[in-house]
Motif scaffolding. Structure first.
Motif, PDB file in Angstrom:
ATOM      1  N   SER A 200       0.788  -1.207   0.212  1.00 54.58           N
ATOM      2  CA  SER A 200      -0.070  -0.133   0.113  1.00 54.58           C
ATOM      3  C   SER A 200       0.731   1.053  -0.006  1.00 54.58           C
ATOM      4  O   SER A 200       0.527   2.402  -0.303  1.00 54.58           O
ATOM      5  CB  SER A 200      -0.807   0.122   1.263  1.00 54.58           C
ATOM      6  N   MET A 201       2.117   1.115   0.138  1.00 61.97           N
ATOM      7  CA  MET A 201       2.914   2.184   0.237  1.00 61.97           C
ATOM      8  C   MET A 201       3.441   2.941  -1.203  1.00 61.97           C
ATOM      9  O   MET A 201       3.797   2.114  -1.866  1.00 61.97           O
ATOM     10  CB  MET A 201       4.275   1.915   1.133  1.00 61.97           C
ATOM     11  N   SER A 319      -5.909   2.367  -1.881  1.00 63.65           N
ATOM     12  CA  SER A 319      -5.261   2.861  -0.763  1.00 63.65           C
ATOM     13  C   SER A 319      -5.097   4.064  -0.730  1.00 63.65           C
ATOM     14  O   SER A 319      -4.518   4.957  -1.663  1.00 63.65           O
ATOM     15  CB  SER A 319      -3.903   2.187  -0.421  1.00 63.65           C
ATOM     16  N   THR A 321      -2.567   6.865   1.819  1.00 63.37           N
ATOM     17  CA  THR A 321      -1.561   6.983   2.899  1.00 63.37           C
ATOM     18  C   THR A 321      -1.223   8.476   3.189  1.00 63.37           C
ATOM     19  O   THR A 321      -1.211   9.210   2.142  1.00 63.37           O
ATOM     20  CB  THR A 321      -0.275   6.260   2.656  1.00 63.37           C
ATOM     21  N   SER A 341       1.063   9.745  11.267  1.00 65.16           N
ATOM     22  CA  SER A 341       0.893   9.144   9.857  1.00 65.16           C
ATOM     23  C   SER A 341      -0.139   8.031   9.861  1.00 65.16           C
ATOM     24  O   SER A 341      -0.487   7.652  10.994  1.00 65.16           O
ATOM     25  CB  SER A 341       2.239   8.445   9.211  1.00 65.16           C
ATOM     26  N   SER A 343      -2.965   5.325   7.233  1.00 66.10           N
ATOM     27  CA  SER A 343      -3.312   4.729   5.952  1.00 66.10           C
ATOM     28  C   SER A 343      -4.820   4.015   6.030  1.00 66.10           C
ATOM     29  O   SER A 343      -5.042   3.628   7.152  1.00 66.10           O
ATOM     30  CB  SER A 343      -2.289   3.980   5.332  1.00 66.10           C
ATOM     31  N   ASN A 345      -6.718   1.181   3.607  1.00 66.21           N
ATOM     32  CA  ASN A 345      -6.560   0.518   2.543  1.00 66.21           C
ATOM     33  C   ASN A 345      -7.652  -0.791   2.339  1.00 66.21           C
ATOM     34  O   ASN A 345      -8.280  -1.038   3.382  1.00 66.21           O
ATOM     35  CB  ASN A 345      -5.207  -0.382   2.731  1.00 66.21           C
ATOM     36  N   TYR A 380      -6.623  -0.226   8.581  1.00 62.75           N
ATOM     37  CA  TYR A 380      -6.233   1.008   8.495  1.00 62.75           C
ATOM     38  C   TYR A 380      -5.249   1.162   9.813  1.00 62.75           C
ATOM     39  O   TYR A 380      -5.282   0.332  10.652  1.00 62.75           O
ATOM     40  CB  TYR A 380      -7.420   2.164   8.698  1.00 62.75           C
TER      41      TYR A 380
END
Length: 817
Positions: A200-201, A319, A321, A341, A343, A345, A380
């Motif tokens: 997902s990055m 996704s 991020t 931070s 995310s 997804n 998440y």
């Protein structure tokens, strides 16, 4: 835990005492200023304080907007002061600081322009794709054309010496067991969840990937193959800057990505915000061919059972991020950073499989199963960190505190529809299975580190760390196999797991007989416990270990360095490897946890040499006890199988890596990374001794070509030779990837076009053979993809960026961000 608690208390007391003693010392100071030939102050000049005997670096700073610089608490003695800045001639001058002098002012230095350097600044500011820095291999992702639009997982698969297998195990130099870090912070996730995070990055947000084979005692002792540190992009220019990227791609299905990186920096403040979005629709065709023997008590004793399965999988993976934070440096000695931070997804999967069971190969199937599974997987995470750093008056001494928290939430839902046929067309049974599998991870860590410079050559580092991880899993299966909806008690279960690790370390860095010497010792106390009410099972372990490491590096002359590194490391079982239940894949396959699994311990040795600053050769050996590896076992029906991790008795790995940059011409360079290794396993398995050894290797060739019309090209070729890991043997695979880049809008924008796996050769084939079982897996995912990306830089002009980027290497060395 009492032993570790005492160790942490003593270490914390030593840290506090040392910090207070240094804080109370009276600083001496060296000051000066820099200007150009017109008398204007010059900002961002790198000023290095070096020893006159061997020019080794003691400390470094960068001039401010007024062209001023200073060194605090310099020890009395003779020094060499070196001033460098792109576009100006390098200057060096000797200075001597007398004892008892509290302030030493150096006469103003006037820099002279160097027209020759100015004409070449564009070329010299570009970093190579791969760098060797001591025992660290650095992949400069932001310079890769092929990386644009991909994911962190795809980048790792093309990183020199790195591979990812079918079980999401990441290997370096042929060894599994890698500690994955993001911006220097461990992820603490099991392999499956870690693979989810890496996929997902967005690669557009990654600056570099560092591969460290033998990390120092400052790092966690986990990871027998070392550490991979993924560093995200961070802008160091003053004012408002950033970049915007948008792109799309196509394989069999469409892909899209976009990212925004914004940064605002002043003399005391730095604020940043990054956001990335990816959408990937992909496919995978998976084939399984298996031969087993029937159970001795079943009819047809000894007759083989032939099993084939064809699985078609389509996945949609959106996704999001993001990362944001602020850093405040209110004076030259103190700074604080707050970063958060997260995310969100999804992975929506449509699985369709056809399974056939035969008593003789080539005959009509005795039983046929069709299966569809509409799976939805959502996850998440939110992470926050708070860090404080203090630079003491004594040059090279610093103190830092970091506190981190991360929360991961996973929600997995399956909807299986299964039909069973006699032979090919007689429906015998049909039913549904539904699952609801939520899980959560809460991770707390805190650490305190202190560096004390004793003299020009010697410093001591020490610190403590504590981590707390809790994961909760509630798994509920229901089915209608008996004509009504009911809970499936054989598959439903729960598991609550807690792990606590306390650590303390000390490292001595000094010069010994011409060697840059580093001696480290890290102690870790581990306590974990798990409980399953459904399985009526609890596990608990408590153990203390000490992990030494040694590093010796020597420069015989400017173009030849060699060194030796040793480290003792641990790999703890992943949380889901201990779960007392079976992960359900389909009626015939699953993955089972092993509550009795023990940690593995590894001794690592490496000899290294660097010739002409470019040619790097590393020769290594490691031996592991209680090695953790996957095995595949059959259930009593001799048709259903499950994979499980077990401890092997011993595992040995020998490796040779060679990194060779080749300059064909000023417009064409090739970076060759050759990684050869030999793996050997020895264990007791199924009442027999299992011994296997295999020679293998990974070759990565990256070509960078400068073309007319301001075009640049990149060609990366990766080849993975056949390999073995435990019982699983892997066939050869590889890929050829190309990219083309065009700069536009006065160098502020760029188009990147790339194609991965042009010949569709990155297909994985696995083979497992032992008495009673012969199984082959063929995995054909979507790897041939064409992508186009456009990036536009916001803020500073390209000319200003070149000027600052030309100082990046020196700024890193002196600790300026």
């Amino acid at each position: 835990m009492r032993t570790m608690f005492k160790l942490l208390t003593i270490t914390a007391w030593v840290l506090t005492t040392a910090v207070c003693s240094v804080a109370q010392s009276t600083p001496g100071r060296i000051t000066g200023s820099v200007s150009d030939e017109k008398g204007e102050p010059v900002e961002y000049v790198t000023v290095l304080l070096r020893q006159p005997q061997d020019s080794s670096l003691i400390a470094g700073v960068v001039t401010n907007a007024a062209g001023q610089y200073s060194f605090e608490s310099a020890i009395p003695g003779k020094y060499i002061l070196t001033l460098t800045f792109v576009g100006y001639q390098k200057q060096s001058l000797p200075i001597e600081l007398q004892g008892g002098v509290s302030l030493y002012t150096i006469p103003a230095v006037i820099l002279k322009e160097d027209a020759r350097v100015l004409g070449e600044v564009v070329v010299r500011a570009q970093k190579p794709l791969i760098e060797q820095d001591g025992g660290k291999l650095i992949l400069n992702v932001q310079n890769s054309i092929i990386a644009a639009g991909g994911s962190a997982a795809e980048l790792l698969e093309r990183a020199p010496g790195v591979s990812i297998d079918q079980n999401n195990q990441i290997s370096v130099n042929g060894k599994t067991g890698v500690n994955i870090m993001i911006d220097g912070k461990p992820t603490y996730l099991p392999p499956a969840e870690l693979a989810t995070l890496l996929r997902s990055m967005n690669a557009n947000n990654i600056a570099t990937i560092e591969v460290i084979s033998n990390p120092s005692a400052r790092y966690d002792a986990s990871g027998n193959a070392g550490v991979i540190n993924i560093k995200l992009k961070k802008n160091t220019l003053e004012g408002f800057n950033g970049s915007v990227t948008a792109g799309g791609g196509y394989g069999r299905y469409g892909k899209a990505n976009g990212s925004v990186n914004l940064n605002y920096r002043t003399l005391k403040w730095n604020h940043f915000l990054n956001y990335g979005y990816t959408f990937n629709k992909r496919f995978a065709d998976v084939y399984t061919d298996r031969v087993t023997l029937r159970h001795p008590d079943s009819p047809g004793d000894g007759d083989p059972v032939y099993y084939t399965q064809q699985l078609d999988r389509i996945q949609r993976l959106p996704s999001h991020t993001w990362q944001g934070g602020s850093e405040w440096q209110w004076d030259p000695q103190n700074s604080i950073a707050i970063i958060t931070s997260g995310s969100y997804n999804e992975r929506n999967t449509d699985n369709n499989s056809l399974t056939q069971i035969m008593s003789a190969r080539g005959h009509a199937a005795d039983s046929t199963f069709t299966l569809t599974n509409n799976q939805r997987y959502r996850w998440y995470n939110v992470s926050s960190s708070l860090g404080y750093k203090h630079l003491f008056a004594r040059t090279g001494s610093e103190f830092s505190i970091d506190v981190d928290y991360s929360n991961y939430e996973f929600k997995l839902n399956d909807n299986f529809a299964i039909q069973q046929f006699e032979q090919t067309d007689i429906l015998q049974k049909q039913y549904n299975i539904w699952s609801n599998q939520p899980s959560s991870f809460n991770i707390y860590t805190g650490r305190m580190d202190y560096v004390h410079r004793l003299n020009k050559e010697t410093s001591v580092e020490t610190g403590v760390k504590f981590s707390y991880v809790n994961t909760v899993n509630e798994i509920v299966f229901t089915n209608n196999q008996n004509g009504q909806l009911e809970t499936d008690l054989t598959r439903s279960t729960d598991f609550d797991y807690t792990e606590k690790v306390g650590a303390g370390y000390v490292t001595l860095k000094t010069k010994w007989m011409g060697f840059d010497t580093q001696l480290g010792l890290r102690a870790e106390q581990t306590h974990y416990n798990g409980f399953s009410g459904g399985a009526q099972l609890s596990i608990e372990r408590d153990y203390f270990r000490v992990f030494p490491n040694v590093s010796l590096h020597h420069s015989l002359w400017e173009n030849y360095q060699f060194g030796f590194d040793y480290s003792y490391r641990i790999d703890r079982p992943a949380y889901n490897d201990l779960y007392p239940y079976v992960f359900y894949f389909d009626p015939f396959a699953g993955q089972k946890g092993n509550p009795m699994l023990l940690p593995q311990f590894t001794h690592n040795f490496q000899f290294s040499q660097t010739i002409a600053k470019d040619l790097a050769i590393n020769l290594g050996y490691s031996t592991s006890s209680q090695y953790i590896a996957f095995v595949i076992l059959l259930k009593e029906d001799r048709v259903s199988e499950y994979s499980i991790k077990k401890n092997f008795d011993t595992y040995q790995n020998y490796y040779l890596t060679v990194n060779v940059p080749i300059r064909i011409s000023k417009n064409w360079t090739i970076n060759s990374n050759i990684n050869l290794f030999y793996n050997r396993f020895n264990t007791q398995f199924l009442d027999d001794v299992y011994k296997v050894g295999k020679f293998s290797g990974i070759v990565t060739l990256t070509q960078n070509i400068t073309l007319p019309w301001d075009l640049t090209g990149e060609i990366t070729t990766v080849y993975n030779a056949p390999n073995v890991s435990g019982l699983i043997q892997t066939a050869a695979l590889g890929s050829v990837n190309i990219g083309l880049q065009k700069k536009v809008f006065n160098q502020k924008g760029s188009f990147r076009l790339n194609v991965t796996d042009i010949f569709y050769t990155n297909r994985a084939t696995y083979h497992v053979v032992y008495p009673g079982l012969d199984v082959h897996f063929y995995n054909y995912p979507e790897t041939r993809i064409i992508r186009i990306n456009f990036t536009y830089n916001i803020g500073k002009t390209v000319q200003a960026m070149r000027k600052h980027n030309g100082q990046d290497e020196e700024r890193k060395r002196v600790g300026v961000n």
